[in-house]
Design a protein around this motif. Structure first.
Motif, PDB file in Angstrom:
ATOM      1  N   GLY A   1      56.843  95.683 -41.564  1.00 56.84           N
ATOM      2  CA  GLY A   1      55.796  96.515 -42.126  1.00 56.84           C
ATOM      3  C   GLY A   1      55.844  96.454 -43.636  1.00 56.84           C
ATOM      4  O   GLY A   1      56.819  95.989 -44.230  1.00 56.84           O
ATOM      5  N   GLN A   2      54.809  96.927 -44.269  1.00 54.29           N
ATOM      6  CA  GLN A   2      54.701  96.817 -45.717  1.00 54.29           C
ATOM      7  C   GLN A   2      55.269  98.060 -46.401  1.00 54.29           C
ATOM      8  O   GLN A   2      55.901  98.906 -45.766  1.00 54.29           O
ATOM      9  N   GLY A   3      55.032  98.166 -47.693  1.00 55.21           N
ATOM     10  CA  GLY A   3      55.641  99.241 -48.461  1.00 55.21           C
ATOM     11  C   GLY A   3      55.138 100.629 -48.139  1.00 55.21           C
ATOM     12  O   GLY A   3      55.735 101.621 -48.556  1.00 55.21           O
ATOM     13  N   ASN A   4      54.032 100.722 -47.407  1.00 60.40           N
ATOM     14  CA  ASN A   4      53.514 102.026 -47.004  1.00 60.40           C
ATOM     15  C   ASN A   4      53.935 102.389 -45.580  1.00 60.40           C
ATOM     16  O   ASN A   4      53.357 103.269 -44.949  1.00 60.40           O
ATOM     17  N   SER A   5      54.977 101.713 -45.071  1.00 63.83           N
ATOM     18  CA  SER A   5      55.372 101.891 -43.676  1.00 63.83           C
ATOM     19  C   SER A   5      56.265 103.116 -43.486  1.00 63.83           C
ATOM     20  O   SER A   5      56.777 103.706 -44.439  1.00 63.83           O
ATOM     21  N   HIS A   6      56.467 103.463 -42.209  1.00 63.54           N
ATOM     22  CA  HIS A   6      57.336 104.598 -41.860  1.00 63.54           C
ATOM     23  C   HIS A   6      58.767 104.328 -42.310  1.00 63.54           C
ATOM     24  O   HIS A   6      59.484 105.253 -42.710  1.00 63.54           O
ATOM     25  N   GLY A   7      59.180 103.060 -42.251  1.00 59.99           N
ATOM     26  CA  GLY A   7      60.538 102.723 -42.667  1.00 59.99           C
ATOM     27  C   GLY A   7      60.791 103.046 -44.123  1.00 59.99           C
ATOM     28  O   GLY A   7      61.881 103.515 -44.491  1.00 59.99           O
ATOM     29  N   VAL A   8      59.816 102.808 -44.982  1.00 58.15           N
ATOM     30  CA  VAL A   8      59.954 103.129 -46.398  1.00 58.15           C
ATOM     31  C   VAL A   8      59.999 104.642 -46.591  1.00 58.15           C
ATOM     32  O   VAL A   8      60.794 105.155 -47.388  1.00 58.15           O
ATOM     33  N   ALA A   9      59.157 105.352 -45.863  1.00 55.67           N
ATOM     34  CA  ALA A   9      59.156 106.815 -45.956  1.00 55.67           C
ATOM     35  C   ALA A   9      60.516 107.392 -45.577  1.00 55.67           C
ATOM     36  O   ALA A   9      61.004 108.346 -46.217  1.00 55.67           O
ATOM     37  N   LYS A  10      61.155 106.821 -44.564  1.00 57.33           N
ATOM     38  CA  LYS A  10      62.482 107.286 -44.161  1.00 57.33           C
ATOM     39  C   LYS A  10      63.508 107.012 -45.244  1.00 57.33           C
ATOM     40  O   LYS A  10      64.413 107.823 -45.491  1.00 57.33           O
ATOM     41  N   LEU A  11      63.391 105.876 -45.916  1.00 57.51           N
ATOM     42  CA  LEU A  11      64.315 105.576 -47.015  1.00 57.51           C
ATOM     43  C   LEU A  11      64.139 106.566 -48.160  1.00 57.51           C
ATOM     44  O   LEU A  11      65.124 107.025 -48.756  1.00 57.51           O
ATOM     45  N   ILE A  12      62.898 106.878 -48.494  1.00 55.92           N
ATOM     46  CA  ILE A  12      62.633 107.818 -49.584  1.00 55.92           C
ATOM     47  C   ILE A  12      63.243 109.186 -49.268  1.00 55.92           C
ATOM     48  O   ILE A  12      63.758 109.870 -50.162  1.00 55.92           O
ATOM     49  N   ALA A  13      63.220 109.559 -47.993  1.00 56.90           N
ATOM     50  CA  ALA A  13      63.752 110.861 -47.583  1.00 56.90           C
ATOM     51  C   ALA A  13      65.266 110.845 -47.367  1.00 56.90           C
ATOM     52  O   ALA A  13      65.873 111.907 -47.213  1.00 56.90           O
ATOM     53  N   ASN A  14      65.879 109.671 -47.358  1.00 56.06           N
ATOM     54  CA  ASN A  14      67.310 109.560 -47.078  1.00 56.06           C
ATOM     55  C   ASN A  14      68.118 110.120 -48.254  1.00 56.06           C
ATOM     56  O   ASN A  14      68.008 109.647 -49.382  1.00 56.06           O
ATOM     57  N   PRO A  15      68.981 111.113 -48.025  1.00 60.28           N
ATOM     58  CA  PRO A  15      69.740 111.713 -49.132  1.00 60.28           C
ATOM     59  C   PRO A  15      70.752 110.768 -49.771  1.00 60.28           C
ATOM     60  O   PRO A  15      71.220 111.029 -50.877  1.00 60.28           O
ATOM     61  N   TYR A  16      71.096 109.684 -49.093  1.00 67.39           N
ATOM     62  CA  TYR A  16      72.037 108.716 -49.658  1.00 67.39           C
ATOM     63  C   TYR A  16      71.354 107.763 -50.651  1.00 67.39           C
ATOM     64  O   TYR A  16      72.037 107.037 -51.374  1.00 67.39           O
ATOM     65  N   VAL A  17      70.034 107.769 -50.663  1.00 72.06           N
ATOM     66  CA  VAL A  17      69.271 106.809 -51.467  1.00 72.06           C
ATOM     67  C   VAL A  17      68.658 107.503 -52.671  1.00 72.06           C
ATOM     68  O   VAL A  17      67.887 108.456 -52.528  1.00 72.06           O
ATOM     69  N   SER A  18      68.978 107.008 -53.859  1.00 72.12           N
ATOM     70  CA  SER A  18      68.409 107.588 -55.080  1.00 72.12           C
ATOM     71  C   SER A  18      66.994 107.079 -55.328  1.00 72.12           C
ATOM     72  O   SER A  18      66.083 107.867 -55.590  1.00 72.12           O
ATOM     73  N   LYS A  19      66.790 105.753 -55.245  1.00 69.56           N
ATOM     74  CA  LYS A  19      65.471 105.163 -55.498  1.00 69.56           C
ATOM     75  C   LYS A  19      65.215 104.059 -54.476  1.00 69.56           C
ATOM     76  O   LYS A  19      66.153 103.424 -53.987  1.00 69.56           O
ATOM     77  N   VAL A  20      63.938 103.828 -54.182  1.00 72.20           N
ATOM     78  CA  VAL A  20      63.533 102.791 -53.224  1.00 72.20           C
ATOM     79  C   VAL A  20      62.690 101.753 -53.947  1.00 72.20           C
ATOM     80  O   VAL A  20      61.772 102.089 -54.694  1.00 72.20           O
ATOM     81  N   VAL A  21      63.028 100.489 -53.696  1.00 70.03           N
ATOM     82  CA  VAL A  21      62.273  99.368 -54.246  1.00 70.03           C
ATOM     83  C   VAL A  21      61.835  98.479 -53.090  1.00 70.03           C
ATOM     84  O   VAL A  21      62.628  98.185 -52.190  1.00 70.03           O
ATOM     85  N   VAL A  22      60.579  98.064 -53.098  1.00 70.81           N
ATOM     86  CA  VAL A  22      60.030  97.188 -52.061  1.00 70.81           C
ATOM     87  C   VAL A  22      60.016  95.752 -52.577  1.00 70.81           C
ATOM     88  O   VAL A  22      59.575  95.486 -53.704  1.00 70.81           O
ATOM     89  N   TYR A  23      60.506  94.838 -51.747  1.00 68.41           N
ATOM     90  CA  TYR A  23      60.598  93.402 -52.077  1.00 68.41           C
ATOM     91  C   TYR A  23      59.671  92.670 -51.124  1.00 68.41           C
ATOM     92  O   TYR A  23      59.889  92.661 -49.908  1.00 68.41           O
ATOM     93  N   THR A  24      58.594  92.067 -51.649  1.00 70.13           N
ATOM     94  CA  THR A  24      57.511  91.630 -50.763  1.00 70.13           C
ATOM     95  C   THR A  24      56.774  90.402 -51.291  1.00 70.13           C
ATOM     96  O   THR A  24      56.842  90.079 -52.478  1.00 70.13           O
ATOM     97  N   SER A  25      56.080  89.744 -50.392  1.00 69.49           N
ATOM     98  CA  SER A  25      55.172  88.655 -50.778  1.00 69.49           C
ATOM     99  C   SER A  25      53.717  89.092 -50.670  1.00 69.49           C
ATOM    100  O   SER A  25      52.809  88.307 -50.929  1.00 69.49           O
ATOM    101  N   ASN A  26      53.483  90.339 -50.283  1.00 70.75           N
ATOM    102  CA  ASN A  26      52.122  90.851 -50.080  1.00 70.75           C
ATOM    103  C   ASN A  26      51.691  91.659 -51.298  1.00 70.75           C
ATOM    104  O   ASN A  26      52.142  92.784 -51.496  1.00 70.75           O
ATOM    105  N   PHE A  27      50.817  91.078 -52.114  1.00 73.70           N
ATOM    106  CA  PHE A  27      50.415  91.724 -53.362  1.00 73.70           C
ATOM    107  C   PHE A  27      48.944  92.088 -53.387  1.00 73.70           C
ATOM    108  O   PHE A  27      48.275  91.960 -54.413  1.00 73.70           O
ATOM    109  N   GLN A  28      48.420  92.574 -52.270  1.00 75.25           N
ATOM    110  CA  GLN A  28      47.063  93.098 -52.296  1.00 75.25           C
ATOM    111  C   GLN A  28      47.044  94.348 -53.178  1.00 75.25           C
ATOM    112  O   GLN A  28      47.892  95.232 -53.010  1.00 75.25           O
TER     113      GLN A  28
END
Length: 225
Positions: free
Chosen positions: A55-82
């Protein structure tokens, strides 16, 4: 002190390739966890989310990372630049939207900028393909996008579901499927699924502490840069 980073995706091959890409920059970026289909369980400055087949950067997986207390910041690494997808992703709280066309040094520099408090949107890749890392099927000549589509086929997704997951058109998905079939010499979806299962195109479930690539380099006696 180096930035503490977790690498996140469902595919261990993808994450090990990204780890290997970063191995010569251990003085600036320290890979402390590789999480394939597992939540990040180590305190990190940045979770680097590779979008391959998950999934892309707007996926549920990214949302879970943002909410994870162990994670300070989230960065998406992608080839999809729409443009709309980049904007939507950054609006969720992601701090960086980085292209897979970046060199290892450029990727590390972008991570340092994010760690310093900046929001980073790297330039769209244009015609330049993925520079580093690895992906299942690479040795068979599959491009990263072809491998991603084939991975999603192996998971049982329909063309419409793959298009939704990758934010591509159905016609584009059909084109990638045709090129995949030619390269792996199959003529049906069922054969493609069997090929994918035999070549590591299924999600993994593993959590690895530390950087295997850096550990291997140190074990071989190669000096750190």
């Amino acid at each position: 002190m180096p930035i503490r980073v977790a690498l996140v995706n469902d595919d261990e091959i993808v994450l090990r390739g990204l780890d290997a890409m970063l191995r010569n920059h251990g003085e600036r970026v320290q890979v402390v966890e590789i999480a394939a289909s597992k939540p990040v369980a180590t305190a990190v400055d940045i979770a680097l989310y590779d979008t391959f087949a998950v999934g892309q950067g707007n996926s549920h997986g990214v949302a879970k990372l943002i909410a994870n207390p162990y994670v300070s910041k989230v960065v998406v690494y992608t080839s999809n630049f729409q443009p709309w997808l980049a904007r939507e992703t950054m609006a969720t709280g992601v701090r960086g939207y980085l292209s897979k066309s970046l060199s290892a040094a450029q990727l590390v520099e972008a991570l340092q900028m994010v760690h310093a408090g900046q929001k980073v949107l790297s330039p769209a890749p244009g015609r330049r393909g993925q520079v580093g890392g690895d992906w299942p099927g690479r040795e068979e000549g599959l491009t990263p996008r072809e491998a991603e589509v084939l991975s999603l086929i192996t998971m049982g997704l329909s063309n419409l579901e793959i298009a939704d997951r990758t934010s591509l058109s159905v016609n584009s998905i059909k084109s990638y499927i045709r090129s995949c079939y030619r390269k792996i010499d199959v003529d049906s979806r069922s054969k493609a699924v069997l090929w994918g299962m035999a070549h590591g195109l299924r999600p993994d479930r593993v959590r690895i502490q530390g950087s295997p690539a850096q550990a291997q380099a140190e074990a071989s006696g190669r000096p750190r840069p």
